[in-house]
Enzyme design. Structure first.
Site, PDB file in Angstrom:
ATOM      1  N   LYS A 155      44.083  44.998  29.827  1.00 61.96           N
ATOM      2  CA  LYS A 155      45.030  45.344  30.892  1.00 61.96           C
ATOM      3  C   LYS A 155      46.355  44.607  30.665  1.00 61.96           C
ATOM      4  O   LYS A 155      46.376  43.413  30.382  1.00 61.96           O
ATOM      5  CB  LYS A 155      44.418  44.956  32.243  1.00 61.96           C
ATOM      6  CG  LYS A 155      45.239  45.312  33.462  1.00 61.96           C
ATOM      7  CD  LYS A 155      44.491  44.910  34.731  1.00 61.96           C
ATOM      8  CE  LYS A 155      45.268  45.297  35.978  1.00 61.96           C
ATOM      9  NZ  LYS A 155      44.524  44.932  37.217  1.00 61.96           N
ATOM     10  N   SER A 169      44.329  48.865  40.042  1.00 66.28           N
ATOM     11  CA  SER A 169      45.458  48.743  39.123  1.00 66.28           C
ATOM     12  C   SER A 169      45.047  48.722  37.657  1.00 66.28           C
ATOM     13  O   SER A 169      45.890  48.815  36.770  1.00 66.28           O
ATOM     14  CB  SER A 169      46.251  47.463  39.435  1.00 66.28           C
ATOM     15  OG  SER A 169      45.443  46.307  39.285  1.00 66.28           O
ATOM     16  N   SER A 204      40.408  46.881  41.947  1.00 65.78           N
ATOM     17  CA  SER A 204      41.165  47.289  40.762  1.00 65.78           C
ATOM     18  C   SER A 204      40.353  47.398  39.486  1.00 65.78           C
ATOM     19  O   SER A 204      40.841  47.928  38.495  1.00 65.78           O
ATOM     20  CB  SER A 204      42.338  46.324  40.526  1.00 65.78           C
ATOM     21  OG  SER A 204      43.299  46.473  41.538  1.00 65.78           O
TER      22      SER A 204
END
Length: 549
Positions: free
Chosen positions: A151, A226, A250
């Site tokens: 990420k 996210s 997330s």
């Protein structure tokens, strides 16, 4: 018309998230406002659906053709150690898949393919020169030569670290975040970084630096956020494992929407250092970094590596006998009027899980309810805004957006209407919400949380497992969560409780979209939902190649 809907969406996020009052405390006027906040967004969502332009792109990905892409990380590491396949071959296979599908997904936002191939060649050389045998390599480098995606909000040396904020587009990380460093030390090879929502605080991975990321099962739908880029690239068969972070769902929402496994560890197990944005107030208590992957057997070894010495708290090597566990199921949040009703297909999937557990293991799955769950979003919102032990409040969202400069949310909303703002509708809405947020902490919500914490911990103990919907809806179309922001409550409440949770795929819906369920256990009992994940994968099939779905 789309611009008007987007402006309304930002205004709606602001209004609805600041009206989180318990219904028992509402006056008649407030009840009318409450009803409007439920009905009006549904009207605008309908209008948004009518005026949204259709896409001429293909809706699905091409199928996986290289069999190396259908092996777990554990299997790949074993084959590489045994010299049945080289790391270079594996890394090249994933590079080829990324180059095939990423133009459709927009999941990987910056690659390091050349460096990855050099590191793969080095891994092959290490194996060739090792005289101690396969066992020595397994102990020293359990993931030697296996590719990894990360990420973008995690620092990875030499790679972008913007958190989806356009003003940080040129920022490169100078260090590796702890879980990245630990996985690299175990032999994993990062291929690049993946997309997030702006400042990692929204349910869809979209920002004005990298753009929007799509769902591999339907490119017109969202991948979640996210950690949505991770969910998309892994679900699309272009990564076998990845790193995500989770402060309100997330990890779990993207894993659910993209049909893969993900684990939110118990509070404090994996270090959250060197991420952007950084936590403030007491938010670090609710942020968890954890693994995301296509195959359940990878979850435990990934968590063990990412946790470092803290893994000892989890007793991950202790065998789990599923027949000796206590199983519970909660079908929904108790009927909060602000969240979407749980999709019937998700309800039926969760019932099938309970039925199979009872049939296969001889256990009883008891349906339970927690009345406090109807306030899940309000509890999450309350605790995210609490000050730290010194009384210092968390850094404001507007300050994060400004990145050392200045941002006026109302002006950004006006600019957004004309396509001139550097910020997304969701971020502007959250900033507006914050500016009108009451500084007074709701004692009612504090009490609800404490009661829920006590009741759930008493129920789960050290041998209990609970099933709970991962989200009330199947993967929505792009931008639709702007009109249903409260749905984050299904995942966010478990961050506040600090419990370990594993999201598990359960096959596909009639629309060929992933089904799934959250598996929850007591604090530091992470090995229980991880064991259940393996059972569910064996029973319901786990991840499904979206190219043949």
């Amino acid at each position: 018309m789309l611009g008007v809907c987007h402006v309304y969406a930002a205004f709606f996020i602001c209004c609805c998230m600041t009206s989180a009052l318990p219904t028992m405390a509402l006056t008649i006027r407030e009840r009318v406002q409450h009803c409007l906040l439920v009905l009006v967004p549904r009207l605008f969502l309908g209008l948004f659906r009518l005026v949204s332009p259709g896409s001429k792109r293909p809706k699905h990905l091409p199928p996986i053709r290289n069999p190396l892409l259908t092996l777990s990380a554990v299997q790949l590491a074993e084959k590489i150690r045994r010299r049945e396949v080289t790391s270079v071959e594996v890394v090249q296979a994933y590079i080829d898949r990324i180059q095939e599908v990423n133009p459709l997904l927009n999941a990987l936002v910056k690659d390091r393919f050349s460096s990855a191939l050099q590191e793969a060649a080095h891994a092959d050389k290490v194996i060739e020169e090792e005289n101690g045998g396969e066992e020595v390599l397994r102990n020293r480098f359990p993931l030697l030569g296996v590719p990894l995606s990360v990420k973008e909000s995690f620092a990875q040396q030499g790679m972008p670290n913007s958190g989806g904020l356009k003003s940080r587009g040129r920022v490169l990380a100078s260090v590796d975040a702890p879980p990245v460093a630990l996985l690299k030390r175990a032999g994993a090879i990062p291929l690049g970084v993946t997309n997030t929502s702006e400042l990692c605080m929204w349910m869809e991975s979209n920002n004005h630096l990298y753009g929007i990321t799509s769902n591999p099962y339907d490119l017109e739908r969202m991948c979640g956020g996210s950690s949505g880029g991770e969910g998309s690239i892994i679900g699309g068969g272009a990564s076998v494992m990845g790193i995500g972070s989770d402060i309100g769902g997330s990890i779990r929402m993207p894993c659910f929407f993209n049909g893969i496994f993900g684990h939110k560890p118990s509070k404090g197990v994996v270090l959250n250092d060197d991420q952007f944005p950084t936590c403030s107030g007491i938010q670090n208590d609710y942020l968890s970094s954890g693994p995301m992957c296509r195959y359940a057997e990878d979850l435990l070894p990934l968590l063990k590596i990412m946790a470092g010495p803290t893994a000892d708290k989890l007793f991950l090597s202790k065998e789990v006998d599923l027949k000796k566990l206590s199983f519970f199921t909660v079908v929904d949040d108790g009927g909060s009027p602000l969240t979407s009703p749980v999709d019937k297909q998700l309800i039926e999937a969760q019932k099938r899980v309970a039925a199979r557990l009872e049939a296969d293991l001889g256990v009883t799955v008891k349906e339970v309810r927690f009345p406090q769950l109807k306030y899940s979003f309000q509890i999450w919102d309350t605790f995210m805004a609490l000050p730290d032990k010194d009384g210092k409040p968390p850094q404001s969202f507007v300050e994060l957006m400004a990145d050392g400069g200045s941002v006026w949310p109302i002006w950004e909303l006006i600019k957004r209407t004309f396509g001139r703002s550097e910020h997304t509708v969701a971020a502007i809405g959250l900033a507006l919400m914050e500016s009108s947020h009451s500084a007074k902490t709701s004692q009612f919500m504090l009490k609800q949380k404490e009661e829920l914490q006590r009741e759930m911990e008493d129920l789960l103990g050290t041998d209990g497992v609970l099933l709970y919907p991962s989200h009330p809806l199947l993967a929505p179309k792009h931008h639709h969560p702007l009109f249903t922001p409260y749905n984050i409550g299904y995942t966010g409440i478990l961050n506040i409780l600090g419990l370990p949770v594993t999201q598990c795929p359960l096959g596909l819906s009639k629309e060929r979209l992933p089904l799934g369920v959250q598996v929850v256990a007591g604090k530091f009992q992470d090995r229980l939902p991880l064991a259940v994940a393996i059972y569910l994968e064996n029973t319901f099939g786990g991840w499904v190649d979206p190219g043949v779905a």
